[in-house]
Design an enzyme around this catalytic site. Structure first.
Site, PDB file in Angstrom:
ATOM      1  CB  CYS A 138      -1.050  -0.040   1.299  1.00  0.00           C
ATOM      2  SG  CYS A 138      -1.917   1.668   1.434  1.00  0.00           S
ATOM      3  CB  CYS A 141      -0.614   2.397   3.590  1.00  0.00           C
ATOM      4  SG  CYS A 141      -2.413   1.669   3.463  1.00  0.00           S
ATOM      5  CG  ASP A 142       2.371   0.854   4.361  1.00  0.00           C
ATOM      6  OD1 ASP A 142       2.559   1.611   5.510  1.00  0.00           O
ATOM      7  OD2 ASP A 142       2.925   0.141   4.267  1.00  0.00           O
TER       8      ASP A 142
END
Length: 335
Positions: A138, A141-142
């Site tokens: 992701c 997300c990261d």
């Protein structure tokens, strides 16, 4: 002997942000939800390390900790959890919905499908072992964890381009690795990626292994040329596998409408499926955003849609509504 079968108000299938949010809302509405969260409860966040982009956690939170808090909040208001996987369902159109654990049958007036989706994996050595230690699925997300670092994105579709463009805001160097010279991505997305100064395309190469350094984190990715077989090791602080997702909709296949990729189809602006009393929420519906907060948001919507259905729809004859929305007892068979 008559066989007694309880009919729940709401059954929720799933164990991620969407499921737990739906459980919280239905529990607070005194609908006494029954949640089949599965053995791997917590969804994708159970395998995530630090979450920095969920509102209300200014210092970040570990994924498993956040899911434990979601679950505890729903349980506080009376949600009942079954940590087991559903084997099959029998969905009706406005009648009693049936959920089976083996031969054990559970019934409900409404059901919320929140089984989620799982990222497709390459199945390579080091991929799972280095999850949260440099390997991710992701970018949104990261990506911010890799400021000023070298990153590889694996994939050739729009998902890979979207991840690469987002991560390029942070990474010093980003390489998109694809096993073919041609990309499946739309022309506009591919052009946008090519316009970024710090993005390069490496084709036709396929990753073979994710390698850890002495600190236990990702250090490099071993690549093989798809035509010559030449092997090359490329240094990388982060590697993002962006080859798509698989919605976990197998148990409802053929019972509710799904699109060509298996995502459950809902009415625009709602969580209602093509069957009355059956709602679908979270990543099993969403092939665009796939974030914890969007999943939680649709979980709320699903709960409100279920509450509205139970309030406004003519209840099935066999449900025998009791005052206060309490789960009813129905008798079947005779002896």
């Amino acid at each position: 002997m008559a066989e007694s079968k309880k009919v729940e108000n709401v059954i929720i299938i799933g164990g991620g942000p969407a499921s737990y949010t739906a459980a919280l809302y239905t529990a607070r509405a005194n609908l006494e939800p029954l949640v089949f969260e599965g053995f791997q409860w917590g969804g994708q966040l159970q395998n995530t390390t630090e979450v920095e982009n969920y509102p209300g956690y200014p210092d970040g939170v570990m994924g498993p900790e956040m899911m434990t808090q979601f679950r505890a909040q729903a349980e506080r208001f009376g949600t009942r959890f079954v940590t087991d996987d559903v084997d099959r369902v029998e969905l009706s159109d406005g009648g009693v919905q049936k959920v089976f654990l083996g031969e054990e049958e559970h019934r409900a007036k409404a059901i919320i499908l929140a089984m989620g989706a799982e990222p497709k994996r390459l199945g390579l050595p080091g991929e799972m072992e280095l999850g949260g230690r440099g390997v991710s699925t992701c970018g949104v997300c990261d990506g911010a964890f890799f400021k000023g670092q070298k990153v590889i994105v694996v994939g050739g579709g729009d998902s890979a381009m979207e991840d690469a463009i987002f991560i390029s805001k942070y990474a010093s160097e980003l390489t998109i690795v694809h096993r073919r010279d041609e990309f499946r991505a739309s022309k506009i997305m591919l052009d946008r990626a090519r316009e970024k100064d710090n993005i390069t395309l490496k084709t036709p190469y396929a990753p073979e292994e994710f390698l850890a350094g002495e600190d236990g984190k990702l250090q490099s990715v071993r690549l093989r040329h798809a035509e010559t077989g030449e092997v090359e090791e490329v240094a990388a602080d982060g590697a993002f596998v962006a080859i798509g997702h698989i919605p976990k909709s197998e148990i409802v296949k053929g019972q509710v409408d799904t699109d060509e990729d298996g995502y459950i189809v809902t009415e625009p602006g709602s969580t209602r499926t093509n069957r009355a009393g059956v709602m679908a929420v979270g990543d099993v519906v969403d092939h665009t955003y796939r974030q914890a907060i969007t999943a939680a948001g649709t979980g709320c919507m699903g709960a409100l849609d279920a509450e509205r259905f139970l309030r406004d729809e003519e209840p099935p004859v066999e449900a025998h509504w009791l005052p206060g929305g309490e789960p009813a007892e129905i008798a079947t068979g005779s002896g």
